[in-house]
Design a protein around this motif. Structure first.
Motif, short mmCIF file in Angstrom:
data_model
loop_
_atom_site.label_atom_id
_atom_site.label_comp_id
_atom_site.label_asym_id
_atom_site.label_seq_id
_atom_site.Cartn_x
_atom_site.Cartn_y
_atom_site.Cartn_z
N GLY A 1 0.83 -1.19 0.00
CA GLY A 1 0.00 0.00 0.00
C GLY A 1 0.87 1.25 0.00
O GLY A 1 2.08 1.18 0.23
N MET A 2 0.24 2.40 -0.25
CA MET A 2 0.97 3.67 -0.21
C MET A 2 -0.05 4.79 -0.20
O MET A 2 -1.01 4.77 -0.96
CB MET A 2 1.89 3.81 -1.41
CG MET A 2 2.67 5.13 -1.42
SD MET A 2 3.83 5.23 -2.77
CE MET A 2 5.25 4.49 -1.98
N GLY A 3 0.18 5.77 0.65
CA GLY A 3 -0.76 6.88 0.75
C GLY A 3 -2.12 6.36 1.16
O GLY A 3 -2.26 5.63 2.13
N LYS A 4 -3.14 6.69 0.37
CA LYS A 4 -4.50 6.24 0.67
C LYS A 4 -4.77 4.83 0.15
O LYS A 4 -5.79 4.23 0.51
CB LYS A 4 -5.52 7.20 0.07
CG LYS A 4 -5.51 8.56 0.74
CD LYS A 4 -6.58 9.45 0.15
CE LYS A 4 -6.55 10.82 0.81
NZ LYS A 4 -7.58 11.71 0.26
N MET A 5 -3.88 4.31 -0.67
CA MET A 5 -4.11 2.96 -1.19
C MET A 5 -3.80 1.94 -0.10
O MET A 5 -2.72 1.96 0.48
CB MET A 5 -3.21 2.68 -2.39
CG MET A 5 -3.44 1.30 -2.95
SD MET A 5 -2.63 1.08 -4.51
CE MET A 5 -2.62 -0.69 -4.60
N PRO A 6 -4.75 1.05 0.16
CA PRO A 6 -4.52 0.04 1.20
C PRO A 6 -3.55 -1.04 0.74
O PRO A 6 -3.36 -1.26 -0.45
CB PRO A 6 -5.92 -0.55 1.42
CG PRO A 6 -6.60 -0.38 0.11
CD PRO A 6 -6.07 0.92 -0.46
N ALA A 7 -2.96 -1.71 1.69
CA ALA A 7 -2.11 -2.88 1.40
C ALA A 7 -3.02 -4.08 1.16
O ALA A 7 -4.02 -4.26 1.84
CB ALA A 7 -1.19 -3.15 2.58
#
Length: 130
Positions: free
Chosen positions: A103-109
């Motif tokens: 994930g990164m920023g608002k993107m979930p893992a």
């Protein structure tokens, strides 16, 4: 009973003789040469890889449609919730696998929601959106 050295030598020689005869009898005296394998079709590996790639991309597209379209859109350009435009991303497959996994920023893992293979498939599919 005393055994002479000559007697022992004869016994050893006879034993060796019988062992060699037994070995010869167990082997096939008329052995044919092994049948050579046909030359492989040079197109076969490419066809197999192509089929595997097609299957992996289809699986990746299904995952993308289920999990990613909401933010990235069907063509990767939507940008909802701060999602990146995938058509303009310069990330290679390794970078995309990392982002999907961690994930990164608002993107979930997705490491706990998708298998490693599924992550690789969806990352590979995302490269087709360029």
């Amino acid at each position: 009973m005393k055994v002479s050295a000559a007697y022992l030598m004869r016994q050893l020689a006879l034993g060796g003789f019988f062992l060699s005869v037994a070995a010869c009898q167990s082997a096939d005296p008329v052995q044919s040469a092994p049948t050579p394998l046909p030359d492989p079709d040079p197109a076969a590996p490419a066809a197999i890889l192509g089929a595997l790639e097609t299957d992996a991309l289809a699986a990746g597209q299904a995952i993308f449609t289920e999990r990613c379209v909401v933010c990235h859109g069907p063509d990767g350009q939507l940008g909802n919730n701060g999602a990146r435009n995938l058509t303009k991303s310069n990330l290679n497959i390794n970078g995309r696998v990392y982002i999907v996994t961690k994930g990164m920023g608002k993107m979930p893992a997705f490491k706990d929601q998708l298998t490693e293979q599924e992550i690789e498939q969806v990352a590979a599919y995302s490269l087709t959106l360029r």
